[in-house]
Motif scaffolding. Structure first.
Motif, PDB file in Angstrom:
ATOM      1  N   ALA A   6      -1.369  -3.656  10.407  1.00  0.00           N
ATOM      2  CA  ALA A   6      -2.653  -4.139   9.895  1.00  0.00           C
ATOM      3  C   ALA A   6      -3.486  -2.968   9.398  1.00  0.00           C
ATOM      4  CB  ALA A   6      -3.396  -4.880  10.996  1.00  0.00           C
ATOM      5  N   GLY A   7      -4.029  -3.117   8.208  1.00  0.00           N
ATOM      6  CA  GLY A   7      -4.860  -2.064   7.651  1.00  0.00           C
ATOM      7  C   GLY A   7      -4.109  -1.031   6.836  1.00  0.00           C
ATOM      8  N   ASP A   8      -2.770  -1.143   6.763  1.00  0.00           N
ATOM      9  CA  ASP A   8      -1.993  -0.206   5.945  1.00  0.00           C
ATOM     10  C   ASP A   8      -2.434  -0.293   4.488  1.00  0.00           C
ATOM     11  OD1 ASP A   8      -0.534   0.850   7.963  1.00  0.00           O
ATOM     12  OD2 ASP A   8       1.347  -0.169   7.484  1.00  0.00           O
ATOM     13  N   LEU A   9      -2.560   0.852   3.852  1.00  0.00           N
ATOM     14  CA  LEU A   9      -2.908   0.882   2.439  1.00  0.00           C
ATOM     15  C   LEU A   9      -1.671   0.656   1.586  1.00  0.00           C
ATOM     16  CD1 LEU A   9      -5.225   4.041   2.474  1.00  0.00           C
ATOM     17  CD2 LEU A   9      -5.937   1.641   2.478  1.00  0.00           C
ATOM     18  N   VAL A  10      -1.868   0.146   0.395  1.00  0.00           N
ATOM     19  CA  VAL A  10      -0.799   0.028  -0.595  1.00  0.00           C
ATOM     20  C   VAL A  10      -0.853   1.280  -1.467  1.00  0.00           C
ATOM     21  CG1 VAL A  10       0.068  -1.246  -2.588  1.00  0.00           C
ATOM     22  CG2 VAL A  10      -0.859  -2.486  -0.612  1.00  0.00           C
ATOM     23  N   HIS A  11       0.291   1.968  -1.589  1.00  0.00           N
ATOM     24  CA  HIS A  11       0.366   3.183  -2.401  1.00  0.00           C
ATOM     25  C   HIS A  11       1.124   2.857  -3.685  1.00  0.00           C
ATOM     26  CE1 HIS A  11      -1.167   6.087   0.620  1.00  0.00           C
ATOM     27  NE2 HIS A  11      -0.760   5.136   1.462  1.00  0.00           N
ATOM     28  N   LEU A  12       0.514   3.137  -4.805  1.00  0.00           N
ATOM     29  CA  LEU A  12       1.059   2.775  -6.110  1.00  0.00           C
ATOM     30  C   LEU A  12       1.309   4.039  -6.921  1.00  0.00           C
ATOM     31  CD1 LEU A  12       1.687   0.489  -8.186  1.00  0.00           C
ATOM     32  CD2 LEU A  12      -0.685   0.733  -8.956  1.00  0.00           C
ATOM     33  N   SER A  13       2.567   4.235  -7.339  1.00  0.00           N
ATOM     34  CA  SER A  13       2.905   5.356  -8.227  1.00  0.00           C
ATOM     35  C   SER A  13       2.752   4.896  -9.667  1.00  0.00           C
ATOM     36  CB  SER A  13       4.338   5.830  -7.985  1.00  0.00           C
ATOM     37  OG  SER A  13       4.478   6.351  -6.679  1.00  0.00           O
TER      38      SER A  13
END
Length: 223
Positions: A6-13
């Motif tokens: 819960a609360g994990d960020l989404v990392h976008l390349s």
């Protein structure tokens, strides 16, 4: 490779020219020379994603230090990538945070280590004067079964098994281990098991015992 919390960020390349911006819940990483086409990316379930080994390298500094190694080890153990492909991906990230630790982990996986305990044993216990060049994760065919030996001293025909603190505490697993050891004995392989506690807290004693066992198993030595 890692359960989402819960609360994990989404990392976008994204390519360096992309106009996307970081926003709440989303972190955008602009990468030079990133092309939205193979071999840089693959399509999984309709989504364009970076290749697994590149994702493992990119995510390394975003994880808490204590959680960084597990996804990398699991990916190799599950045959989803290889240490060679990880090494290539790592070469493209010369400024990666804590890069040396990931480089060492990839090297240990290339050596055949397949768990944190095996890495510990490789680095602290089963190297140095008198120790043979153990072969790791050696496939051995026994009838219709193929089993894998943790650390095999081929000349002495000794297999060192490193028993973790969880799985090998199960009586059912213990029974499986005993049957496996008996099968190996029928083809002249001696199995020596060391528990997690001893490997971590009795390093010198484990080294001495291992060297003594290996010495008695060498050709020409009478026990």
């Amino acid at each position: 490779m890692r359960p989402q919390a819960a609360g994990d960020l989404v990392h976008l390349s994204a390519p360096a020219s992309a106009s996307l911006r970081t926003r709440p819940g989303l972190v955008v990483h602009r990468r030079r020379n990133l092309s939205m086409a193979p071999p840089h990316v693959v399509v999984r379930r309709g989504l364009t994603v970076t290749r697994l080994e590149q994702a493992l390298v990119d995510s390394w500094p975003t994880l808490p230090p204590a959680e960084r190694r597990a996804p990398v080890i699991r990916a190799v153990n599950d045959w989803l990538t290889t240490s060679e492909r990880l090494a290539v991906a790592l070469e493209s990230a010369p400024k990666l945070v804590d890069r040396g630790a990931l480089r060492t982990l990839v090297a240990r996986l290339a050596d055949g280590c397949r768990s944190p305990l095996e890495i510990w044993g490789h680095e602290h216990v089963f190297t140095g004067p008198g120790m043979p060049a153990f072969r790791r994760q050696v496939p051995m065919r026994l009838g219709l079964r193929t089993i894998y030996l943790d650390m095999f001293a081929e000349r002495e025909r000794v297999n060192i098994e490193l028993d973790g603190s969880t799985t090998h505490g199960d009586p059912r697993q213990r029974e499986i281990d005993l049957r496996r050891d008996a099968l190996l004995a029928t083809i002249g392989i001696l199995v020596v098991r060391f528990a997690h506690r001893r490997l971590v807290h009795e390093i010198d004693a484990v080294r001495r015992e291992t060297l003594a066992i290996l010495a008695t198993r060498r050709p020409g030595v009478i026990a």
